[in-house]
Design a protein around this motif. Structure first.
Motif, short mmCIF file in Angstrom:
data_model
loop_
_atom_site.label_atom_id
_atom_site.label_comp_id
_atom_site.label_asym_id
_atom_site.label_seq_id
_atom_site.Cartn_x
_atom_site.Cartn_y
_atom_site.Cartn_z
N TRP A 1 40.21 42.89 38.78
CA TRP A 1 38.88 43.35 38.35
C TRP A 1 37.79 42.63 39.14
CZ3 TRP A 1 34.87 40.56 36.09
CH2 TRP A 1 33.80 41.33 35.62
N ALA B 1 37.58 44.01 42.69
CA ALA B 1 36.90 45.31 42.72
C ALA B 1 35.40 45.15 42.49
CB ALA B 1 37.50 46.24 41.66
N HIS C 1 33.30 44.55 45.44
CA HIS C 1 33.07 45.76 46.24
C HIS C 1 32.20 46.78 45.49
CE1 HIS C 1 36.68 43.99 48.15
NE2 HIS C 1 36.23 44.58 49.25
N ASP D 1 32.66 47.93 42.34
CA ASP D 1 33.41 48.80 41.44
C ASP D 1 33.68 48.07 40.14
OD1 ASP D 1 34.96 50.70 40.24
OD2 ASP D 1 36.71 50.41 41.52
N GLY E 1 35.23 49.44 37.63
CA GLY E 1 36.41 50.02 37.00
C GLY E 1 36.10 51.30 36.26
N THR E 2 37.10 51.78 35.52
CA THR E 2 36.99 53.03 34.77
C THR E 2 37.13 52.75 33.28
OG1 THR E 2 37.98 54.26 36.59
CG2 THR E 2 37.93 55.35 34.44
N PRO F 1 33.71 56.34 35.28
CA PRO F 1 33.38 55.04 35.86
C PRO F 1 32.43 54.25 34.96
CG PRO F 1 33.27 56.73 37.55
CD PRO F 1 33.45 57.45 36.23
N THR G 1 30.10 52.23 35.66
CA THR G 1 28.70 52.28 36.11
C THR G 1 27.98 53.51 35.56
OG1 THR G 1 29.50 53.31 38.16
CG2 THR G 1 29.07 50.93 38.21
#
Length: 329
Positions: A75, A78, A81, A83, A85-86, A93, A95
């Motif tokens: 996590w 990611a 970068h 991200d 996660g989901t 997502p 976000t």
């Protein structure tokens, strides 16, 4: 001067990164210690229909079969970068979920923040200008009572009185039930936001009012105010010329640093009124073991609170340039 400014911002950046790192680790550890089974929470009522093989496939799909340290490192990698996660709950997502929910929460908290600041400041001024008289006693009683009142209890009380008994406002939700999003008007959204915003603002008035009252009482007992009274100044003119600036700056600073209480109160208020904001999403993510969404909201709320403290600090540095000559610890 430039070196001092760079040092100031460098320390702020280090503190922010340290805060986010510590909050992420603690939040992840607390979720891991939770007795909630994320797979069972994910499946829901159909848990009895899910075989052991299907449970393994679900765990593998969401990465729940990996050790906690490995999942946290994945996590974090990611996150570097961009991200988050989901979300296991919304299948979107993180976000996108935060962005959609944050707009509703920001509108609610913004209205409550302004109302509590303005009303609290005015109430504190009135109390100080009428020290030891009935307006002062009434405002202090109000503040001391509400300072110890739980947010969810006040929300339930307002809900019962104004939504159930009187029928003046909707019982809950952020928009009318059964109405398409394209048909929802601005007035509908405002009507559904009034009771949650009123709950938050009524609670937030106390600290601003008591702080402003105390500061203004000190100002009114100072030597230069006594000299102004001797020259014939009194009432609003006295406050406007000698008291406003001295009490406004501390009140504004306190208002900015109240972001943490504001967000915490929003979590409870949104639950009471089923208001679709970040607070309600936080509770759902915690109860259903949605680690990516919960960590994303934790980071977002940490940034929110840190921004409030930073704005208060910057405001004071702008008003009092002497603070800019050295790095404020």
């Amino acid at each position: 001067m430039q070196s001092s400014t760079l040092t100031y911002w460098g320390l702020k950046a280090i503190r922010l990164l340290s805060l986010l790192f510590a909050v992420s680790i603690i939040s992840f550890w607390l979720v891991e210690q939770s007795p909630i089974d994320p797979i069972q929470a994910y499946v829901g009522a159909d848990m009895m229909k899910v075989s052991a093989e299907q449970r393994l496939l679900i765990a593998e799909y969401w990465g729940l079969d990996k050790p906690p340290v490995e999942r946290f490192l994945r996590w974090g990698s990611a996150l570097l970068h961009g991200d988050l996660g989901t979300s296991m709950i919304y299948r979107l997502p993180v976000t996108e979920v935060i962005q959609e929910r944050f707009l509703s929460s920001a509108a609610l908290m913004g209205v409550s923040w302004l109302l509590s600041g303005i009303i609290g400041f005015v109430a504190g001024v009135v109390a100080a200008m009428n020290k030891d008289r009935w307006p002062d006693r009434l405002i202090k009683w109000y503040c001391y009572t509400l300072a110890s009142t739980p947010t969810f209890w006040l929300g339930l009380l307002l809900l019962i009185v104004f939504a159930v008994w009187l029928g003046w406002f909707p019982v809950g939700l952020g928009v009318p039930a059964g109405v398409l999003s394209g048909d929802v008007t601005f007035g509908d959204r405002v009507q559904h936001m009034i009771l949650p915003a009123l709950t938050l603002s009524v609670i937030g008035i106390s600290s601003i009012a008591l702080h402003t009252r105390q500061k203004l009482v000190e100002v009114l007992s100072s030597d230069y105010v006594l000299f102004a009274r001797a020259r014939g100044e009194s009432g609003f003119r006295l406050f406007w010329r000698h008291g406003l600036r001295n009490v406004a700056l501390p009140a504004i600073s306190l208002q900015f640093t109240s972001f943490s209480e504001l967000f915490g109160g929003a979590v409870l208020a949104e639950q009471v009124f089923s208001y679709p904001g970040l607070g309600q999403a936080t509770v759902e993510a915690g109860l259903r073991g949605d680690v990516p969404l919960l960590l994303g909201i934790v980071l977002c709320s940490s940034l929110f609170v840190f921004s409030g403290n930073l704005l208060a600090d910057l405001f004071y540095r702008l008003v009092d340039p002497r603070l800019g000559k050295g790095v404020r610890q």
